[in-house]
Design a protein around this motif. Structure first.
Motif, PDB file in Angstrom:
ATOM      1  N   ASP A 217      74.531  57.792  57.828  1.00 43.27           N
ATOM      2  CA  ASP A 217      73.184  58.129  57.046  1.00 43.27           C
ATOM      3  C   ASP A 217      73.250  58.010  55.540  1.00 43.27           C
ATOM      4  N   PHE A 218      72.346  57.157  54.839  1.00 41.95           N
ATOM      5  CA  PHE A 218      72.434  56.872  53.364  1.00 41.95           C
ATOM      6  C   PHE A 218      71.199  57.635  52.733  1.00 41.95           C
ATOM      7  N   GLY A 219      71.732  58.522  51.801  1.00 40.14           N
ATOM      8  CA  GLY A 219      70.974  59.143  51.204  1.00 40.14           C
ATOM      9  C   GLY A 219      69.979  58.453  49.918  1.00 40.14           C
ATOM     10  N   SER A 220      70.413  58.991  48.665  1.00 40.17           N
ATOM     11  CA  SER A 220      69.510  58.552  47.506  1.00 40.17           C
ATOM     12  C   SER A 220      70.261  57.604  46.840  1.00 40.17           C
ATOM     13  N   PRO A 221      69.869  56.389  46.678  1.00 37.67           N
ATOM     14  CA  PRO A 221      70.611  55.335  45.953  1.00 37.67           C
ATOM     15  C   PRO A 221      71.117  55.573  44.473  1.00 37.67           C
ATOM     16  N   GLY A 222      72.075  55.343  44.215  1.00 29.99           N
ATOM     17  CA  GLY A 222      72.944  55.131  43.081  1.00 29.99           C
ATOM     18  C   GLY A 222      72.789  53.889  42.311  1.00 29.99           C
ATOM     19  N   TRP A 223      73.379  53.856  41.040  1.00 29.47           N
ATOM     20  CA  TRP A 223      73.581  52.545  40.292  1.00 29.47           C
ATOM     21  C   TRP A 223      74.539  51.663  40.980  1.00 29.47           C
ATOM     22  N   GLY A 224      75.626  52.160  41.284  1.00 30.44           N
ATOM     23  CA  GLY A 224      76.470  51.364  42.114  1.00 30.44           C
ATOM     24  C   GLY A 224      75.774  50.714  43.484  1.00 30.44           C
ATOM     25  N   ASP A 225      75.170  51.442  44.198  1.00 31.72           N
ATOM     26  CA  ASP A 225      74.583  50.866  45.330  1.00 31.72           C
ATOM     27  C   ASP A 225      73.362  49.716  45.055  1.00 31.72           C
ATOM     28  N   LEU A 226      72.929  49.980  43.876  1.00 31.76           N
ATOM     29  CA  LEU A 226      72.067  48.949  43.311  1.00 31.76           C
ATOM     30  C   LEU A 226      72.829  47.489  43.177  1.00 31.76           C
ATOM     31  N   LEU A 227      73.991  47.733  42.460  1.00 30.56           N
ATOM     32  CA  LEU A 227      74.643  46.524  42.099  1.00 30.56           C
ATOM     33  C   LEU A 227      75.308  45.945  43.359  1.00 30.56           C
ATOM     34  N   ALA A 228      75.846  46.740  44.489  1.00 31.91           N
ATOM     35  CA  ALA A 228      76.172  46.268  45.737  1.00 31.91           C
ATOM     36  C   ALA A 228      75.094  45.554  46.300  1.00 31.91           C
ATOM     37  N   ALA A 229      73.853  46.175  46.334  1.00 34.17           N
ATOM     38  CA  ALA A 229      72.579  45.368  47.091  1.00 34.17           C
ATOM     39  C   ALA A 229      72.592  44.188  46.683  1.00 34.17           C
ATOM     40  N   MET A 230      72.658  43.834  45.432  1.00 37.94           N
ATOM     41  CA  MET A 230      72.175  42.589  44.754  1.00 37.94           C
ATOM     42  C   MET A 230      73.334  41.502  45.102  1.00 37.94           C
ATOM     43  N   VAL A 231      74.537  42.170  44.940  1.00 36.55           N
ATOM     44  CA  VAL A 231      75.572  41.186  44.868  1.00 36.55           C
ATOM     45  C   VAL A 231      75.749  40.776  46.531  1.00 36.55           C
ATOM     46  N   VAL A 232      75.610  41.843  47.609  1.00 37.94           N
ATOM     47  CA  VAL A 232      75.679  41.502  48.958  1.00 37.94           C
ATOM     48  C   VAL A 232      74.677  40.540  49.380  1.00 37.94           C
ATOM     49  N   ALA A 233      73.394  40.750  49.007  1.00 43.92           N
ATOM     50  CA  ALA A 233      72.446  40.104  49.371  1.00 43.92           C
ATOM     51  C   ALA A 233      72.369  38.611  48.724  1.00 43.92           C
ATOM     52  N   SER A 234      72.839  38.436  47.544  1.00 45.12           N
ATOM     53  CA  SER A 234      73.045  36.910  46.851  1.00 45.12           C
ATOM     54  C   SER A 234      73.954  36.231  47.832  1.00 45.12           C
ATOM     55  N   ALA A 235      75.251  36.992  48.043  1.00 50.40           N
ATOM     56  CA  ALA A 235      76.289  36.443  48.529  1.00 50.40           C
ATOM     57  C   ALA A 235      75.997  35.861  49.934  1.00 50.40           C
ATOM     58  N   ALA A 236      75.161  36.688  50.846  1.00 48.46           N
ATOM     59  CA  ALA A 236      74.513  36.189  51.942  1.00 48.46           C
ATOM     60  C   ALA A 236      73.658  35.194  51.920  1.00 48.46           C
ATOM     61  N   ALA A 237      72.843  35.208  50.637  1.00 50.12           N
ATOM     62  CA  ALA A 237      71.888  34.006  50.690  1.00 50.12           C
ATOM     63  C   ALA A 237      72.707  32.984  50.566  1.00 50.12           C
ATOM     64  N   LEU A 238      73.732  32.698  49.689  1.00 46.77           N
ATOM     65  CA  LEU A 238      74.791  31.695  49.405  1.00 46.77           C
ATOM     66  C   LEU A 238      75.368  31.388  50.847  1.00 46.77           C
ATOM     67  N   LEU A 239      75.791  32.221  51.454  1.00 48.64           N
ATOM     68  CA  LEU A 239      76.473  31.930  52.914  1.00 48.64           C
ATOM     69  C   LEU A 239      75.351  31.038  53.709  1.00 48.64           C
ATOM     70  N   GLY A 240      74.184  31.881  53.932  1.00 47.16           N
ATOM     71  CA  GLY A 240      73.107  31.115  54.665  1.00 47.16           C
ATOM     72  C   GLY A 240      72.685  29.696  54.144  1.00 47.16           C
ATOM     73  N   LEU A 241      72.660  29.608  52.925  1.00 47.89           N
ATOM     74  CA  LEU A 241      72.564  28.093  52.523  1.00 47.89           C
ATOM     75  C   LEU A 241      73.426  26.972  52.940  1.00 47.89           C
ATOM     76  N   ALA A 242      74.731  27.873  52.917  1.00 47.66           N
ATOM     77  CA  ALA A 242      75.953  26.896  53.479  1.00 47.66           C
ATOM     78  C   ALA A 242      75.596  26.092  54.846  1.00 47.66           C
ATOM     79  N   GLY A 243      75.034  27.033  55.739  1.00 48.72           N
ATOM     80  CA  GLY A 243      74.782  26.609  56.965  1.00 48.72           C
ATOM     81  C   GLY A 243      73.554  25.696  56.859  1.00 48.72           C
TER      82      GLY A 243
END
Length: 418
Positions: A217-243
């Protein structure tokens, strides 16, 4: 009752019929493919004394599926529809006489362990049948109505909710008609939502497939979660673009072969080798395998997770390029989940729910270029809504990376669609 309401009432029964019929076709193909899968991956290897997911058996099955798929594409009427590399999720209705060949090829893909999902063949088949039957029995109705109902019913059945269909249609159909159809958006979505609701209920009652996970379970988001979300989503987008960028080149290699049997057999051999490298979880459309991964986020080291992620991406590109009939959403979800769990394994502070949902968001944005569908699919993985605000922010940098880039779809002459 207003004139607008009276105009919508006659659409209810056709929408219900198309929605239920779309779901029944999806369930029928899925059940048949599941039965064939058991024969191919359980009964036969046990009978000949080979391991069910041994390297030898992976090569045998996937090469054989390549041969059979190639024969269907080569010899069956309609050649199993157009080249899947040139088709998106929603296309103009094809000749309904092509449907049997397309469903047969799509069923072989699902049963044989090919890294593609059922969505594109089922959507194309349901749209073709809905358009044909609707034009025959209600010729006064516009053809776009039957296309919308076929898409909505199938997407609702695939995702188990009409919300996904509403988002897809809002993005791909309703908006494109805004200049020519003055009716309010919800009037235009009225019948498709009925079809989507009927399709999702029928599919849920009969099949019970779901994208939901059992992550912590995931509760209320924090600042660290926000940074992780943006980094992971961007990295995943770049990986998808490689394909995406590799897609036209791999397609060119396979289509240089003079016959679809040769191209799909070669594709099957490559997929068998990739399966041997990545393991059994990198086979098939990826839904069951994704749920197995998320059932125990700490079961695999980051290296094993990253290997599965990369192998699945290559397998997706190879399968779609070689000509196997199937969709790209389901395997993209697995890729995103594997990448998100890799981030969690490398940096334990990245909550597995944040990593997986944002990984799925980024990969889907790159491979489908459909923002609403990507956001919805990522959100549906989460059993709670706490991660939704993070997704709504993480989608922004990821979208900046993918917008204006080539799509994982080609023109008839092999160039990337933008």
């Amino acid at each position: 009752m207003t004139p607008a309401a009276r105009a919508l009432l006659p659409l209810i029964l056709p929408a219900l019929a198309v929605g239920v019929g779309s779901a029944l076709l999806l369930v029928g193909v899925t059940v048949a493919a599941d039965q064939l899968e058991k024969v191919l991956w359980e009964v036969l290897p046990d009978a000949v004394g080979l391991g069910r997911y041994s390297v030898a058996w992976m090569l045998i099955v996937l090469t054989g599926i390549g041969v059979l798929s190639g024969l269907v594409v080569w010899k069956v009427y309609g050649h199993a529809g157009p080249d899947p590399a040139t088709s998106g999720l929603v296309e103009a209705p094809m000749d309904p006489r092509w449907v049997p060949g397309l469903l047969l090829a799509g069923g072989l893909t699902l049963a044989g362990g090919v890294s593609l999902g059922p969505e594109n063949p089922i959507v194309a088949s349901n749209v073709a049948l809905a358009f044909w039957l609707g034009s025959r029995f209600a010729p006064a109705r516009p053809g776009t109505l039957w296309v919308g109902l076929g898409v909505a019913g199938t997407v609702g059945a695939l995702f188990g909710t009409p919300v996904a269909a509403a988002l897809v249609l809002t993005e791909t159909m309703a908006a494109s008609r805004a200049d020519t159809d003055p009716a309010p958006l919800w009037d235009r979505l009225f019948a498709p939502l009925i079809a989507a609701g009927a399709g999702s209920l029928t599919s849920s009652l009969l099949a019970h497939e779901s994208f939901r996970t059992t992550l912590p379970d995931f509760g209320s988001p924090g600042w660290g979660d926000l940074l992780a979300a943006m980094v992971v989503a961007s990295a995943a987008a770049l990986l998808g673009l490689a394909g995406v960028y590799a897609f036209p080149y791999v397609h060119r290699v396979f289509h240089a072969l003079p016959n679809p049997v040769l191209a799909l057999t070669a594709g099957g051999v490559v997929l068998g080798l990739l399966g041997a490298l990545g393991g059994r979880l990198t086979l098939f459309k990826g839904l069951d395998q994704m749920r197995e991964l998320t059932s125990d986020p700490g079961a695999y080291a980051w290296g094993a997770l990253l290997l599965m992620c990369l192998v699945k991406l290559v397998a997706l590109v190879v399968a779609a390029s070689a000509g196997f009939r199937g969709g790209r959403i389901f395997p993209a979800v697995f890729i995103g989940v594997a990448l998100g769990l890799t981030a969690h394994a490398l940096v334990p502070a990245v909550h597995p729910m944040v990593g997986t949902t944002c990984g799925v968001l980024g990969v889907l944005l790159a491979t489908t270029r459909q923002g609403w569908l990507s956001l919805f699919t990522a959100a549906v993985l989460a059993p709670t809504t706490g991660v939704l605000p993070l997704l709504c922010v993480a989608v922004l940098p990821a979208w900046l990376l993918v917008t204006g880039r080539p799509q994982m779809q080609l023109t008839e002459d092999g160039r990337s669609v933008r």
